[in-house]
Design an enzyme around this catalytic site. Structure first.
Site, mmCIF file in Angstrom:
data_model
loop_
_atom_site.group_PDB
_atom_site.id
_atom_site.type_symbol
_atom_site.label_atom_id
_atom_site.label_comp_id
_atom_site.label_asym_id
_atom_site.label_seq_id
_atom_site.Cartn_x
_atom_site.Cartn_y
_atom_site.Cartn_z
ATOM 1 N N THR A 161 -5.684 35.966 -9.532
ATOM 2 C CA THR A 161 -6.389 35.579 -8.305
ATOM 3 C C THR A 161 -5.612 34.516 -7.529
ATOM 4 O O THR A 161 -4.712 33.867 -8.052
ATOM 5 C CB THR A 161 -7.794 35.002 -8.623
ATOM 6 O OG1 THR A 161 -7.625 33.800 -9.385
ATOM 7 C CG2 THR A 161 -8.641 35.986 -9.400
ATOM 8 N N CYS A 162 -6.030 34.335 -6.252
ATOM 9 C CA CYS A 162 -5.353 33.373 -5.368
ATOM 10 C C CYS A 162 -5.947 31.983 -5.526
ATOM 11 O O CYS A 162 -6.362 31.356 -4.550
ATOM 12 C CB CYS A 162 -5.485 33.820 -3.916
ATOM 13 S SG CYS A 162 -4.815 35.435 -3.667
ATOM 14 N N ASP A 163 -6.052 31.528 -6.760
ATOM 15 C CA ASP A 163 -6.559 30.187 -7.007
ATOM 16 C C ASP A 163 -5.611 29.579 -8.024
ATOM 17 O O ASP A 163 -5.367 30.163 -9.084
ATOM 18 C CB ASP A 163 -7.983 30.264 -7.569
ATOM 19 C CG ASP A 163 -8.613 28.891 -7.690
ATOM 20 O OD1 ASP A 163 -7.929 27.968 -8.187
ATOM 21 O OD2 ASP A 163 -9.781 28.732 -7.317
ATOM 22 N N ASN B 247 -12.682 36.798 -5.492
ATOM 23 C CA ASN B 247 -11.445 37.305 -4.910
ATOM 24 C C ASN B 247 -11.375 38.838 -4.931
ATOM 25 O O ASN B 247 -10.310 39.427 -4.876
ATOM 26 C CB ASN B 247 -10.247 36.750 -5.714
ATOM 27 C CG ASN B 247 -9.143 36.217 -4.820
ATOM 28 O OD1 ASN B 247 -8.102 35.796 -5.312
ATOM 29 N ND2 ASN B 247 -9.326 36.214 -3.525
#
Ligand SMILES: *Cc1c(COP(=O)(O)O)cnc(C)c1O
Length: 377
Positions: free
Chosen positions: A324-326, A367
């Site tokens: 994910t984009c975290d 996400n």
């Protein structure tokens, strides 16, 4: 370890995307091992560890009782075939209307850790049995549950006295020594505290009957852990030491130890890269991460064994991360994870020991990554 049934399932079904596969035969073996290790204790499976209906149904058939933390979990246990007398509402933090709903469903056993909670129960679940949770320090546990739940033993005395005064059945004392507890002595300390509460109240004519010894029984990740039998012996000698010939009714609430080793997550290597040409740290990105079910890698607390198709080749440490984009979605970085140098994008890896605390942590599709799918075979 992945069982042959799990490997066969993955080979024939070839599910796309990350998924958990749980082998019910292992859950059955674990249940019998607990029964054998602690023959005098009733088993209340902690539903939150893995509430798959197939798991609950099997355990209900085997005669297990259930530790629940919400009305939804009470309903899951009932749907699985458990009668209300086999269900404990073990969360010490409950809305009064949820206590009322559970009472309406027939639940008569509730956890408390303060007089405020006792008062809620006395109002809407009159006459019920309550047990008071005492604090433990969680020392020795890899996933401690310390400060949030329980009160000091001296306060437990007041709480149970208050329960009795309000017409409730002051039933006993509970504790949880912390999850993934590998120190067999942890139960001894807590049982000493429980005995203190028993003795103090007995002098006032309040006779407690039950000690709920909680969960904490480990599953094997990378390091060996003591077997159920060793826990049984340590707990039995601690009970003898503190209670002598008057050992009360006891219950245990295994979660991780019941289902952890029954499940394996299949995942895929999405990317392997470096941050600079002259940097030799490999970053390996999987299609599952902290938000897809591996929340217990928080602070790198739980380190799962990972099997790859290239095991046996030379290994080197890498940073292992989710998709994910975290930037919090990194599984192991402080202590990098050794994986084969030959590992390649597209390889399937098996994350072992993931039967507990995975699907339940991935309910939100952060996400756009769907919640972890599970197959129970
Ligand atoms: C989570 C929980 C358990 C299960 O703990 P494990 O360490 O997974 O065995 C048992 N009892 C209570 C009250 C819990 O909250």
């Amino acid at each position: 370890m992945a069982t042959q049934r799990i490997l066969d399932f993955l080979a024939t079904r070839r599910p796309d995307g990350p998924c958990l596969v749980v082998d019910l035969d292992v859950v059955r073996d674990n249940f019998h091992a607990f029964e054998k290790a602690l023959p005098d204790s009733k088993i209340f499976y902690a539903v939150k560890a893995n509430p798959a209906p197939e798991v609950l149904r099997l355990l209900a058939q085997l005669g297990s009782s259930f530790d629940t933390a919400s009305v939804a979990e009470v309903e899951m246990a009932l749907d699985a075939g458990a009668t209300p007398d086999r269900i404990s509402f073990g969360n010490t933090i409950k809305k009064e209307r949820d206590v009322q709903r559970a009472f309406a469903l027939g639940i008569r056993l509730f956890a408390v850790d303060c007089v405020e909670e006792v008062e809620k129960i006395a109002r809407v679940a009159p006459g019920s049995r309550v047990f008071c949770r005492v604090l433990t320090d969680g020392a020795g546990a890899e996933w401690p549950l310390s400060r949030k739940f329980g009160c000091v033993p001296a306060m437990a005395v007041d709480v149970l006295r208050h329960a009795k005064a309000l017409g409730l059945d002051a039933h006993g004392v509970s504790f949880h020594v912390g999850s993934q507890q590998c120190d067999l002595r942890a139960w001894d300390r807590a049982l000493g505290d429980a005995k203190m509460v028993f003795s103090t109240l007995e002098k006032e004519g309040i006779v407690l009957k039950m000690v709920n010894m909680g969960g904490g029984f480990p599953t094997r990740y990378l390091k060996d852990v003591p077997v159920a039998q060793a826990y049984g012996q340590a707990i039995f000698s601690a009970l003898r030491k503190h209670f002598g010939n008057e050992i009360p009714e006891t219950i245990i609430e295994p979660g991780r130890g019941m289902v952890g080793n029954a499940g394996v997550i299949k995942s895929e290597v999405v990317l392997i890269s470096k941050k600079a040409d002259n940097d030799n740290v490999r970053w390996v990105y999987l299609d599952i991460g902290k938000f897809g079910g591996l929340a217990e890698t928080m602070d790198e607390a739980i380190r799962y064994p990972i099997a790859t198709p290239r095991d046996g080749d030379e290994v080197a440490p890498c940073v292992l991360a989710g998709p994910t984009c975290d930037s919090a979605d990194v599984l192991y970085e402080k202590t990098p994870y050794p994986l084969p140098l030959s590992l390649t994008i597209g390889d399937e890896v098996l994350i072992e020991g993931t039967g507990a605390y995975t699907t339940t942590y991935s309910a939100v599709a952060f996400n756009g990554f769907e919640p972890l799918r599970a197959y129970v075979i």
